[in-house]
Write a protein that holds these residues in place. Structure first.
Motif, PDB file in Angstrom:
ATOM      1  N   ASN A 262      -6.083   4.695 -11.794  1.00  0.00           N
ATOM      2  CA  ASN A 262      -7.493   4.457 -12.032  1.00  0.00           C
ATOM      3  C   ASN A 262      -7.610   3.403 -13.137  1.00  0.00           C
ATOM      4  N   PHE A 263      -7.572   2.148 -12.712  1.00  0.00           N
ATOM      5  CA  PHE A 263      -7.477   1.059 -13.681  1.00  0.00           C
ATOM      6  C   PHE A 263      -8.664   1.015 -14.641  1.00  0.00           C
ATOM      7  N   GLU A 264      -9.852   1.236 -14.111  1.00  0.00           N
ATOM      8  CA  GLU A 264     -11.065   1.164 -14.945  1.00  0.00           C
ATOM      9  C   GLU A 264     -10.975   2.121 -16.124  1.00  0.00           C
ATOM     10  N   LYS A 265     -10.390   3.293 -15.890  1.00  0.00           N
ATOM     11  CA  LYS A 265     -10.308   4.282 -16.973  1.00  0.00           C
ATOM     12  C   LYS A 265      -9.177   4.000 -17.941  1.00  0.00           C
ATOM     13  N   ARG A 266      -8.351   3.004 -17.639  1.00  0.00           N
ATOM     14  CA  ARG A 266      -7.199   2.706 -18.494  1.00  0.00           C
ATOM     15  C   ARG A 266      -7.292   1.327 -19.130  1.00  0.00           C
ATOM     16  N   GLY A 267      -8.471   0.705 -19.052  1.00  0.00           N
ATOM     17  CA  GLY A 267      -8.666  -0.557 -19.763  1.00  0.00           C
ATOM     18  C   GLY A 267      -8.529  -1.807 -18.921  1.00  0.00           C
ATOM     19  N   PHE A 268      -8.404  -1.621 -17.596  1.00  0.00           N
ATOM     20  CA  PHE A 268      -8.169  -2.782 -16.740  1.00  0.00           C
ATOM     21  C   PHE A 268      -9.103  -2.810 -15.537  1.00  0.00           C
ATOM     22  N   LYS A 269      -9.144  -3.972 -14.919  1.00  0.00           N
ATOM     23  CA  LYS A 269      -9.851  -4.120 -13.652  1.00  0.00           C
ATOM     24  C   LYS A 269      -8.905  -4.861 -12.723  1.00  0.00           C
ATOM     25  N   LEU A 270      -8.508  -4.225 -11.629  1.00  0.00           N
ATOM     26  CA  LEU A 270      -7.587  -4.863 -10.681  1.00  0.00           C
ATOM     27  C   LEU A 270      -8.384  -5.851  -9.837  1.00  0.00           C
ATOM     28  N   VAL A 271      -8.116  -7.153 -10.001  1.00  0.00           N
ATOM     29  CA  VAL A 271      -8.942  -8.158  -9.333  1.00  0.00           C
ATOM     30  C   VAL A 271      -8.313  -8.775  -8.088  1.00  0.00           C
ATOM     31  N   ALA A 272      -6.989  -8.705  -7.988  1.00  0.00           N
ATOM     32  CA  ALA A 272      -6.360  -9.241  -6.776  1.00  0.00           C
ATOM     33  C   ALA A 272      -4.917  -8.773  -6.674  1.00  0.00           C
ATOM     34  N   ILE A 273      -4.424  -8.809  -5.427  1.00  0.00           N
ATOM     35  CA  ILE A 273      -3.034  -8.445  -5.161  1.00  0.00           C
ATOM     36  C   ILE A 273      -2.394  -9.634  -4.451  1.00  0.00           C
ATOM     37  N   PHE A 274      -1.178  -9.993  -4.850  1.00  0.00           N
ATOM     38  CA  PHE A 274      -0.504 -11.125  -4.237  1.00  0.00           C
ATOM     39  C   PHE A 274       0.820 -10.699  -3.627  1.00  0.00           C
TER      40      PHE A 274
ATOM     41  N   ALA B  55      -1.602 -11.099   3.937  1.00  0.00           N
ATOM     42  CA  ALA B  55      -2.786 -11.770   3.396  1.00  0.00           C
ATOM     43  C   ALA B  55      -4.039 -11.360   4.163  1.00  0.00           C
ATOM     44  N   GLY B  56      -5.096 -11.024   3.428  1.00  0.00           N
ATOM     45  CA  GLY B  56      -6.349 -10.620   4.056  1.00  0.00           C
ATOM     46  C   GLY B  56      -6.519  -9.110   4.104  1.00  0.00           C
ATOM     47  N   MET B  57      -5.411  -8.400   4.087  1.00  0.00           N
ATOM     48  CA  MET B  57      -5.424  -6.932   4.060  1.00  0.00           C
ATOM     49  C   MET B  57      -6.121  -6.440   2.789  1.00  0.00           C
ATOM     50  N   LYS B  58      -6.694  -5.242   2.863  1.00  0.00           N
ATOM     51  CA  LYS B  58      -7.272  -4.680   1.643  1.00  0.00           C
ATOM     52  C   LYS B  58      -6.553  -3.400   1.240  1.00  0.00           C
ATOM     53  N   ILE B  59      -6.289  -3.257  -0.028  1.00  0.00           N
ATOM     54  CA  ILE B  59      -5.726  -2.020  -0.562  1.00  0.00           C
ATOM     55  C   ILE B  59      -6.779  -1.454  -1.504  1.00  0.00           C
ATOM     56  N   ASN B  60      -7.234  -0.236  -1.187  1.00  0.00           N
ATOM     57  CA  ASN B  60      -8.495   0.227  -1.779  1.00  0.00           C
ATOM     58  C   ASN B  60      -9.543  -0.849  -1.553  1.00  0.00           C
ATOM     59  N   GLU B  61     -10.111  -1.394  -2.564  1.00  0.00           N
ATOM     60  CA  GLU B  61     -11.131  -2.427  -2.375  1.00  0.00           C
ATOM     61  C   GLU B  61     -10.581  -3.822  -2.655  1.00  0.00           C
ATOM     62  N   THR B  62      -9.288  -3.898  -2.954  1.00  0.00           N
ATOM     63  CA  THR B  62      -8.761  -5.158  -3.466  1.00  0.00           C
ATOM     64  C   THR B  62      -8.020  -5.943  -2.394  1.00  0.00           C
ATOM     65  N   GLU B  63      -8.339  -7.230  -2.303  1.00  0.00           N
ATOM     66  CA  GLU B  63      -7.761  -8.065  -1.258  1.00  0.00           C
ATOM     67  C   GLU B  63      -6.344  -8.508  -1.588  1.00  0.00           C
ATOM     68  N   VAL B  64      -5.495  -8.545  -0.563  1.00  0.00           N
ATOM     69  CA  VAL B  64      -4.153  -9.105  -0.724  1.00  0.00           C
ATOM     70  C   VAL B  64      -4.219 -10.594  -0.377  1.00  0.00           C
ATOM     71  N   ARG B  65      -3.675 -11.435  -1.255  1.00  0.00           N
ATOM     72  CA  ARG B  65      -3.666 -12.878  -1.040  1.00  0.00           C
ATOM     73  C   ARG B  65      -2.243 -13.399  -1.019  1.00  0.00           C
ATOM     74  N   HIS B  66      -2.078 -14.598  -0.406  1.00  0.00           N
ATOM     75  CA  HIS B  66      -0.737 -15.175  -0.377  1.00  0.00           C
ATOM     76  C   HIS B  66      -0.391 -15.733  -1.746  1.00  0.00           C
ATOM     77  N   PHE B  67       0.881 -15.551  -2.133  1.00  0.00           N
ATOM     78  CA  PHE B  67       1.303 -15.924  -3.482  1.00  0.00           C
ATOM     79  C   PHE B  67       1.088 -17.415  -3.757  1.00  0.00           C
ATOM     80  N   SER B  68       1.081 -18.238  -2.698  1.00  0.00           N
ATOM     81  CA  SER B  68       0.924 -19.683  -2.909  1.00  0.00           C
ATOM     82  C   SER B  68      -0.453 -20.048  -3.462  1.00  0.00           C
ATOM     83  N   THR B  69      -1.392 -19.107  -3.383  1.00  0.00           N
ATOM     84  CA  THR B  69      -2.754 -19.417  -3.844  1.00  0.00           C
ATOM     85  C   THR B  69      -2.995 -18.937  -5.282  1.00  0.00           C
TER      86      THR B  69
END
Lengths: 212, 212
Positions: free
Chosen positions: A102-114, A121-135
């Motif tokens: 639970n990132f919000e409760k621990r001081g962080f906000k997960l903004v993207a996954i690479f 790429a394009g998949m979502k984990i929870n609400e967070t999008e997976v992007r290609h590392f080249s971007t």
């Protein structure tokens, strides 16, 4: 003040925060250092000493106000900062970390996954999008994340960290065995070595006192 | 001898084991305490002190034989014991743990995974079968596992641990926030509190020296 806090006390801060949260959930509003010590497996004097480093919030004959103490410790940790963090490596471990914490409760906000795997790429984990590392460079320019979670193989550690460092990321939650500070001595690093923990369990089983 | 080893030294044992393994992989056969200290971020005298607790395997003017030292430390940890371990909770975290860790190299053998969700029964994670939690007593009678990995919600902690304890399991690798030793003071417990680690990172970012 904060610069003089002993490392061991800092290490215990999250534990205090967690225990106080559990007390609060069970409706306990104030607690003596004695009671807290029993629950946490520390001595009462250690607790008083620890909390003195933060100005000591207890009152004689009253104990600690649980909510207040938790809030104060949360502020010292910086829970409210909501640092932007990205996760690199969407394998099993990366996915579990993204979903479990639970990132919000621990001081962080997960903004993207690479990940370097294009298929993810394009998949979502929870609400967070997976992007290609080249971007990643473009993403960092636009979003300026503070920290990165490394769920990558140890061999990829240096290359990935270098890229992230060049993108302005200087703080790492590192699940790999790559030794970040060897190459980046100024990085802020918190390592999670699960296999070390497993070996400690092994040691403790091997060397436990056998009860007859 | 082993009973008198300070806790902090024990905590570092797996790290020594890991670093020596990496040295071995890069073909390094012997190393001085000075070189080892640079790689591990400890002082040379601390390394000599630590290793003295195990009889001290270094030779003046030669240094440590990497393979020998690693083997000795592995024996002290008990890597060769291959303790049977079961995993309880086949959610995201449980699956990641089952897939990510190399149990054989850390002193364990993962023999079964249990979950209370009937839909998961029969599934395989890596090579290990997922079984329904209701079959755990029979399984333990037949297989006598030494340890359990708890990847379960904190609220389920007490009930599950009680059941396992009754089945003869007294050692736990605990990923939940349930405080096992509160109820089972003689259990061997190694806790992994990922959220504490994440909060330590938060603290260190919040309180880092800003470079201009």
């Amino acid at each position: 003040m904060k610069n003089n806090i002993p490392k061991n006390v800092i290490k215990r801060l999250p534990r205090y925060y967690r225990f106080l949260g559990m007390l609060l959930e069970s409706g306990i509003e104030r607690i003596s250092s004695n009671d807290l010590s029993k629950r946490m497996g520390l001595t009462a004097s250690q607790i008083r000493q620890d909390l003195n480093h933060f100005g000591g919030f207890g009152q004689q004959g009253y104990g600690y106000n649980v909510e207040q103490l938790r809030e104060n410790i949360g502020e010292i940790i910086g829970i409210g900062n909501s640092f932007k963090v990205i996760l690199v490596g969407a394998g099993n471990l990366g996915r579990a970390v993204a979903q479990h914490l639970n990132f919000e409760k621990r001081g962080f906000k997960l903004v993207a996954i690479f990940d370097s795997d294009e298929k993810l790429a394009g998949m979502k984990i929870n609400e967070t999008e997976v992007r290609h590392f080249s971007t990643i460079a473009d993403f960092c320019k636009d979003n300026m994340p503070t920290a990165a979670i490394l769920c990558i193989p140890t061999v990829a550690g240096k290359t990935v960290t270098e890229e992230l460092y060049n993108c302005g990321i200087k703080a790492f939650w590192n699940f790999s065995h790559y030794n970040i500070t060897d190459d980046f001595p100024n990085a802020v690093v918190e390592n999670v070595h699960l296999s070390d923990s497993l070996m400690r369990l092994c040691f403790n089983i091997t060397n436990r006192e056998e009860t007859p």
